[in-house]
Design a protein around this motif. Structure first.
Motif, short mmCIF file in Angstrom:
data_model
loop_
_atom_site.label_atom_id
_atom_site.label_comp_id
_atom_site.label_asym_id
_atom_site.label_seq_id
_atom_site.Cartn_x
_atom_site.Cartn_y
_atom_site.Cartn_z
N SER A 216 83.20 89.16 16.66
CA SER A 216 83.30 90.33 15.78
C SER A 216 84.51 91.19 16.11
CB SER A 216 82.01 91.15 15.84
OG SER A 216 81.85 91.73 17.12
N HIS A 217 84.85 91.30 17.39
CA HIS A 217 86.02 92.08 17.78
C HIS A 217 87.31 91.42 17.24
CE1 HIS A 217 83.53 94.68 20.03
NE2 HIS A 217 84.46 95.12 20.86
N PHE A 218 87.39 90.09 17.32
CA PHE A 218 88.59 89.43 16.80
C PHE A 218 88.68 89.55 15.28
CE2 PHE A 218 88.97 87.04 20.91
CZ PHE A 218 90.25 87.48 21.21
N LEU A 219 87.56 89.55 14.58
CA LEU A 219 87.59 89.75 13.13
C LEU A 219 88.17 91.12 12.78
CD1 LEU A 219 84.17 88.22 12.01
CD2 LEU A 219 86.47 87.37 11.48
N ILE A 220 87.77 92.14 13.52
CA ILE A 220 88.29 93.49 13.29
C ILE A 220 89.77 93.54 13.60
CG2 ILE A 220 88.19 95.89 14.11
CD1 ILE A 220 85.12 95.33 14.56
N ILE A 221 90.17 92.94 14.70
CA ILE A 221 91.58 92.96 15.12
C ILE A 221 92.47 92.25 14.11
CG2 ILE A 221 93.18 92.03 16.86
CD1 ILE A 221 90.90 92.59 18.94
N GLU A 222 91.97 91.14 13.54
CA GLU A 222 92.77 90.37 12.59
C GLU A 222 93.00 91.13 11.29
OE1 GLU A 222 90.80 86.61 12.14
OE2 GLU A 222 91.24 86.01 14.19
N CYS A 223 92.13 92.07 10.95
CA CYS A 223 92.25 92.81 9.69
C CYS A 223 93.50 93.69 9.66
CB CYS A 223 91.02 93.66 9.44
SG CYS A 223 89.58 92.69 9.04
N LYS A 224 93.80 94.35 10.78
CA LYS A 224 94.98 95.22 10.79
C LYS A 224 95.42 95.49 12.21
CE LYS A 224 91.91 99.11 10.33
NZ LYS A 224 91.39 100.08 9.48
N ASN A 225 96.68 95.83 12.35
CA ASN A 225 97.20 96.20 13.65
C ASN A 225 97.59 97.68 13.58
OD1 ASN A 225 98.13 96.27 16.23
ND2 ASN A 225 99.94 95.03 15.87
N SER A 226 96.66 98.51 13.94
CA SER A 226 96.88 99.95 13.95
C SER A 226 96.18 100.52 15.17
CB SER A 226 96.31 100.56 12.67
OG SER A 226 94.90 100.54 12.71
N PRO A 227 96.38 101.79 15.47
CA PRO A 227 95.72 102.36 16.65
C PRO A 227 94.19 102.23 16.63
CG PRO A 227 97.43 103.84 15.88
CD PRO A 227 97.31 102.74 14.85
N THR A 228 93.61 102.00 15.47
CA THR A 228 92.15 101.90 15.40
C THR A 228 91.61 100.65 16.09
OG1 THR A 228 92.26 100.82 13.24
CG2 THR A 228 91.98 103.23 13.27
N ILE A 229 92.45 99.64 16.33
CA ILE A 229 91.95 98.42 17.00
C ILE A 229 92.05 98.50 18.52
CG2 ILE A 229 92.53 96.98 15.00
CD1 ILE A 229 94.81 95.80 16.79
N ILE A 230 92.71 99.52 19.03
CA ILE A 230 92.93 99.62 20.47
C ILE A 230 91.63 99.53 21.26
CG2 ILE A 230 93.77 101.14 22.33
CD1 ILE A 230 96.04 101.96 20.41
N PRO A 231 90.56 100.25 20.90
CA PRO A 231 89.31 100.13 21.68
C PRO A 231 88.74 98.71 21.70
CG PRO A 231 89.19 101.99 20.18
CD PRO A 231 90.43 101.26 19.85
N TYR A 232 88.91 97.97 20.60
CA TYR A 232 88.40 96.61 20.53
C TYR A 232 89.20 95.68 21.46
CZ TYR A 232 85.99 98.47 16.50
OH TYR A 232 85.20 99.24 15.68
N VAL A 233 90.50 95.85 21.46
CA VAL A 233 91.36 95.05 22.34
C VAL A 233 91.06 95.39 23.79
CG1 VAL A 233 93.73 94.58 23.05
CG2 VAL A 233 93.17 94.77 20.61
N GLU A 234 90.94 96.68 24.09
CA GLU A 234 90.66 97.10 25.47
C GLU A 234 89.31 96.56 25.95
OE1 GLU A 234 91.14 101.36 25.28
OE2 GLU A 234 93.30 101.22 25.65
N ARG A 235 88.31 96.53 25.07
CA ARG A 235 87.01 96.00 25.47
C ARG A 235 87.11 94.50 25.74
NH1 ARG A 235 84.13 97.85 21.55
NH2 ARG A 235 83.91 99.87 22.51
N LEU A 236 87.85 93.78 24.91
CA LEU A 236 88.06 92.35 25.15
C LEU A 236 88.81 92.13 26.47
CD1 LEU A 236 88.95 91.14 21.55
CD2 LEU A 236 86.93 90.48 22.88
N GLN A 237 89.77 92.98 26.76
CA GLN A 237 90.50 92.88 28.03
C GLN A 237 89.57 93.13 29.21
OE1 GLN A 237 93.59 95.73 27.06
NE2 GLN A 237 95.06 94.12 26.57
N LYS A 238 88.64 94.09 29.06
CA LYS A 238 87.67 94.35 30.14
C LYS A 238 86.75 93.15 30.35
CE LYS A 238 85.94 98.55 29.12
NZ LYS A 238 85.12 99.76 29.28
#
Length: 192
Positions: free
Chosen positions: A159-181
């Motif tokens: 689900s996080h990758f689906l959100i990230i694929e939709c757009k690259n804006s500051p709104t995806i930062i928390p999703y990327v950071e959670r995946l990195q964690k």
């Protein structure tokens, strides 16, 4: 890093340690005659680690190697050693006054500047995708911290990758950071 004291040797109990689930824990037992405290806490650490999900316990053994018989008999602990030392002597890489001053200047400057919103690079996203590609994580749970428990790791990652694929804006930062964690936690679990 959070430091907690358990009061005395016998106070290290499972009921008190349940709150540490999902963390990497280092125990610092006091010195004792014939290493009884170290042995007791080592056994409890193994038991706690088996009973708590995604939790590691390591028992610090440095004092066992460097202590004198008198220090053991006195029941010295880590604090007894630390108050005798200047922490900067332990590792010069940990403390560099010039670097500290530069970092402070950069921090103050960054507060004064108006910064553009940061975006996640495509390379960072691709690195994450490659890492999780082919990992068998079906229905695994993970505790990232005391307020973040993932019940279905595979579904969360998808689900996080689906959100990230939709757009690259500051709104995806928390999703990327959670995946990195999650990646960091999985890597740490495999190498600890």
């Amino acid at each position: 890093m959070i430091w907690l004291a358990v009061y005395n040797l016998s106070s290290l109990k499972f009921e008190k340690c349940k709150i540490l689930e999902g963390r990497d824990v280092i125990l610092f037992p006091d010195l004792s005659k014939e290493s009884k405290a170290f042995d007791l806490w080592s056994n409890r650490a193994k038991d706690f680690e088996e009973r708590l999900t995604d939790t590691t316990f390591k028992v610090y053994d440095y004092l066992e190697h460097v202590s004198t018989e008198e220090e053991r008999n006195d029941g010295n602990d880590l604090a007894d050693y630390l108050i005798q030392k200047d922490w900067k002597e332990f590792n010069s890489d940990l403390y560099d006054p010039e670097l500290e001053a530069k970092e402070w200047d950069l921090f103050v400057t960054s507060l004064e500047e108006e910064s553009e919103p940061s975006y996640i690079s495509q390379k960072e996203i691709m690195d994450l995708m490659h890492y999780f590609e082919g990992k068998n994580l079906s229905k695994n749970t993970m505790i990232l911290n005391s307020g973040e428990k993932i019940l279905d790791l595979k579904n969360m990652i998808e689900s996080h990758f689906l959100i990230i694929e939709c757009k690259n804006s500051p709104t995806i930062i928390p999703y990327v950071e959670r995946l990195q964690k999650v990646r960091e936690r999985l890597t740490k679990r495999l190498s600890f």
